[in-house]
Design a protein around this motif. Structure first.
Motif, PDB file in Angstrom:
ATOM      1  N   UNK A  34      24.573  30.840  19.430  1.00  0.00           N
ATOM      2  CA  UNK A  34      23.170  30.881  19.820  1.00  0.00           C
ATOM      3  C   UNK A  34      22.453  29.641  19.302  1.00  0.00           C
ATOM      4  N   UNK A  35      21.163  29.534  19.608  1.00  0.00           N
ATOM      5  CA  UNK A  35      20.369  28.412  19.113  1.00  0.00           C
ATOM      6  C   UNK A  35      20.238  28.427  17.595  1.00  0.00           C
ATOM      7  N   UNK A  36      20.329  29.623  16.995  1.00  0.00           N
ATOM      8  CA  UNK A  36      20.242  29.715  15.536  1.00  0.00           C
ATOM      9  C   UNK A  36      21.615  29.832  14.881  1.00  0.00           C
ATOM     10  N   UNK A  37      22.622  29.278  15.538  1.00  0.00           N
ATOM     11  CA  UNK A  37      23.968  29.137  14.966  1.00  0.00           C
ATOM     12  C   UNK A  37      24.629  30.469  14.643  1.00  0.00           C
ATOM     13  N   UNK A  38      24.366  31.483  15.467  1.00  0.00           N
ATOM     14  CA  UNK A  38      25.017  32.788  15.314  1.00  0.00           C
ATOM     15  C   UNK A  38      26.026  32.993  16.444  1.00  0.00           C
ATOM     16  N   UNK A  39      27.101  33.707  16.119  1.00  0.00           N
ATOM     17  CA  UNK A  39      28.113  33.982  17.141  1.00  0.00           C
ATOM     18  C   UNK A  39      28.168  35.469  17.511  1.00  0.00           C
ATOM     19  N   UNK A  40      27.390  36.304  16.824  1.00  0.00           N
ATOM     20  CA  UNK A  40      27.297  37.726  17.147  1.00  0.00           C
ATOM     21  C   UNK A  40      25.991  38.279  16.580  1.00  0.00           C
ATOM     22  N   UNK A  41      25.474  39.356  17.205  1.00  0.00           N
ATOM     23  CA  UNK A  41      24.231  39.974  16.741  1.00  0.00           C
ATOM     24  C   UNK A  41      24.373  40.551  15.341  1.00  0.00           C
ATOM     25  N   UNK A  48      28.219  39.061  23.864  1.00  0.00           N
ATOM     26  CA  UNK A  48      28.459  38.052  24.892  1.00  0.00           C
ATOM     27  C   UNK A  48      27.336  37.024  24.837  1.00  0.00           C
ATOM     28  N   UNK A  49      27.707  35.760  24.723  1.00  0.00           N
ATOM     29  CA  UNK A  49      26.720  34.695  24.553  1.00  0.00           C
ATOM     30  C   UNK A  49      26.733  33.716  25.730  1.00  0.00           C
ATOM     31  N   UNK A  50      27.908  33.274  26.111  1.00  0.00           N
ATOM     32  CA  UNK A  50      28.007  32.154  27.057  1.00  0.00           C
ATOM     33  C   UNK A  50      27.937  32.617  28.511  1.00  0.00           C
ATOM     34  N   UNK A  51      27.605  31.678  29.381  1.00  0.00           N
ATOM     35  CA  UNK A  51      27.538  31.887  30.823  1.00  0.00           C
ATOM     36  C   UNK A  51      28.949  31.935  31.409  1.00  0.00           C
ATOM     37  N   UNK A  52      29.079  32.493  32.594  1.00  0.00           N
ATOM     38  CA  UNK A  52      30.399  32.602  33.218  1.00  0.00           C
ATOM     39  C   UNK A  52      31.047  31.239  33.447  1.00  0.00           C
ATOM     40  N   UNK A  53      30.262  30.211  33.757  1.00  0.00           N
ATOM     41  CA  UNK A  53      30.876  28.909  34.016  1.00  0.00           C
ATOM     42  C   UNK A  53      31.477  28.314  32.736  1.00  0.00           C
ATOM     43  N   UNK A 197      40.985  17.273   6.639  1.00  0.00           N
ATOM     44  CA  UNK A 197      40.643  17.451   8.053  1.00  0.00           C
ATOM     45  C   UNK A 197      41.774  18.191   8.765  1.00  0.00           C
ATOM     46  N   UNK A 198      41.495  19.418   9.164  1.00  0.00           N
ATOM     47  CA  UNK A 198      42.489  20.246   9.832  1.00  0.00           C
ATOM     48  C   UNK A 198      42.424  20.091  11.349  1.00  0.00           C
ATOM     49  N   UNK A 199      41.218  19.876  11.878  1.00  0.00           N
ATOM     50  CA  UNK A 199      41.026  19.859  13.326  1.00  0.00           C
ATOM     51  C   UNK A 199      40.730  18.438  13.811  1.00  0.00           C
ATOM     52  N   UNK A 200      41.028  18.200  15.084  1.00  0.00           N
ATOM     53  CA  UNK A 200      40.815  16.884  15.689  1.00  0.00           C
ATOM     54  C   UNK A 200      39.517  16.810  16.476  1.00  0.00           C
ATOM     55  N   UNK A 201      39.129  17.937  17.077  1.00  0.00           N
ATOM     56  CA  UNK A 201      37.978  17.954  17.977  1.00  0.00           C
ATOM     57  C   UNK A 201      37.189  19.237  17.753  1.00  0.00           C
ATOM     58  N   UNK A 202      35.875  19.132  17.854  1.00  0.00           N
ATOM     59  CA  UNK A 202      34.993  20.295  17.813  1.00  0.00           C
ATOM     60  C   UNK A 202      34.279  20.406  19.155  1.00  0.00           C
ATOM     61  N   UNK A 203      34.377  21.590  19.780  1.00  0.00           N
ATOM     62  CA  UNK A 203      33.688  21.856  21.051  1.00  0.00           C
ATOM     63  C   UNK A 203      32.841  23.107  20.861  1.00  0.00           C
ATOM     64  N   UNK A 204      31.526  22.951  20.952  1.00  0.00           N
ATOM     65  CA  UNK A 204      30.611  24.071  20.765  1.00  0.00           C
ATOM     66  C   UNK A 204      29.830  24.315  22.055  1.00  0.00           C
ATOM     67  N   UNK A 205      29.837  25.564  22.514  1.00  0.00           N
ATOM     68  CA  UNK A 205      28.979  25.988  23.605  1.00  0.00           C
ATOM     69  C   UNK A 205      27.714  26.601  23.002  1.00  0.00           C
ATOM     70  N   UNK A 206      26.559  26.115  23.437  1.00  0.00           N
ATOM     71  CA  UNK A 206      25.291  26.580  22.880  1.00  0.00           C
ATOM     72  C   UNK A 206      24.490  27.257  23.984  1.00  0.00           C
ATOM     73  N   UNK A 207      24.188  28.536  23.765  1.00  0.00           N
ATOM     74  CA  UNK A 207      23.443  29.322  24.746  1.00  0.00           C
ATOM     75  C   UNK A 207      21.964  29.377  24.364  1.00  0.00           C
ATOM     76  N   UNK A 209      19.549  31.252  23.420  1.00  0.00           N
ATOM     77  CA  UNK A 209      19.164  32.556  22.894  1.00  0.00           C
ATOM     78  C   UNK A 209      19.151  32.479  21.369  1.00  0.00           C
ATOM     79  N   UNK A 210      18.243  33.206  20.765  1.00  0.00           N
ATOM     80  CA  UNK A 210      18.258  33.416  19.322  1.00  0.00           C
ATOM     81  C   UNK A 210      18.825  34.807  19.056  1.00  0.00           C
ATOM     82  N   UNK A 211      19.734  34.923  18.085  1.00  0.00           N
ATOM     83  CA  UNK A 211      20.312  36.220  17.737  1.00  0.00           C
ATOM     84  C   UNK A 211      19.718  36.813  16.465  1.00  0.00           C
ATOM     85  N   UNK A 212      18.972  36.031  15.717  1.00  0.00           N
ATOM     86  CA  UNK A 212      18.246  36.595  14.585  1.00  0.00           C
ATOM     87  C   UNK A 212      18.980  36.553  13.266  1.00  0.00           C
TER      88      UNK A 212
END
Length: 246
Positions: A34-41, A48-53, A197-207, A209-212
């Motif tokens: 979400x916009x406030x960096x939450x992944x669940x309520x 469910x946060x992201x759009x179908x596309x 450094x464990x990972x090579x790339x970071x991909x974040x989908x931002x929806x 919405x605020x989850x609080x």
């Protein structure tokens, strides 16, 4: 439910951040927030946060990797299928994607999972389940083995500070080199904060919405800087791709 088509602009946008070959040593850390960096309520609540596309985008990214890795809490809350439903001429891994489950205390009842059921239908690949070496009689080992999966014993509970190096090394020994790590929050924060450094790339989908404040937050306890930053915006979501600075 079938996936909608992948937006044509996403392939060239994602290309610099994905492995060119599924056997490449490459780890992608990716999640939707979400916009406030939450992944669940709330913890323990599927959200469910992201759009179908961008869901289609997730399956497209999976098609470029040999394995998808999640933690036990994600599995217990979401009961995900952890398969790849994207298939076109760009699919680097036509055999599908191998789920990797971090389950140190052997909590998961694999027999009752969606993943077990779709594997019976040939619609997924049975997982490798990483358990602590102290577990001598893991659950459901016969069915898991019949479907081509297995339990892997590692010293996961003795020294968590070294867990990720142990895990990645073991997966590489098993021939798994390109890994897509999807969560949940404990795993994401651990990897972001990890001394090496464990990972090579970071991909974040931002929806949009605020989850609080009660939401499950992804926020490392230290400053982390990134380079090679690019943004894509779709019908609803924005996607950020970047690489961690050395």
């Amino acid at each position: 439910m079938s996936l909608p088509p992948l937006p044509t602009s996403l392939k060239p946008f994602l290309k610099p951040y994905l492995p060119s070959n599924s056997n490449d040593n490459h780890i992608t850390l990716t999640y939707a927030q979400s916009l406030d960096s939450r992944i669940a309520l709330k913890r323990g609540l599927q959200t469910k946060i992201s759009h179908l596309e961008t869901k289609t985008m997730t399956h497209y990214i999976r098609s470029k990797h040999q394995a998808i890795l999640v933690g036990i809490n994600t599995v217990l809350v979401d009961d995900p299928k952890l398969n790849c439903r994207y298939n076109d001429e760009d699919n680097l891994n036509l055999n599908g994607i191998r789920p990797i489950i971090i389950d140190p205390s052997n909590k998961w009842n694999y027999d009752d999972s969606q993943l077990s059921k779709i594997c019976e239908k040939g619609e997924g690949i049975s997982p490798f389940i990483l358990i602590d070496e102290s577990i001598t009689d893991p659950k459901n080992s016969n069915k898991l083995k019949e479907q081509g999966g297995k339990y892997i014993s590692l010293p996961l509970l003795k020294n968590r500070k070294n867990n990720w190096e142990i895990i990645i090394k073991k997966l590489n020994e098993l021939g798994i080199n390109s890994i897509m790590i999807e969560g949940g929050s404990t795993i994401i924060n651990e990897i972001l904060e990890y001394p090496k450094k464990i990972y090579d790339v970071l991909i974040i989908t931002i929806a949009p919405i605020f989850l609080g404040k009660e939401g499950v937050e992804v926020s490392p306890n230290k400053q982390i800087e990134f380079s090679n930053v690019n943004w894509w915006t779709g019908i609803q979501d924005s996607v950020m791709c970047c690489t961690p600075k050395e």
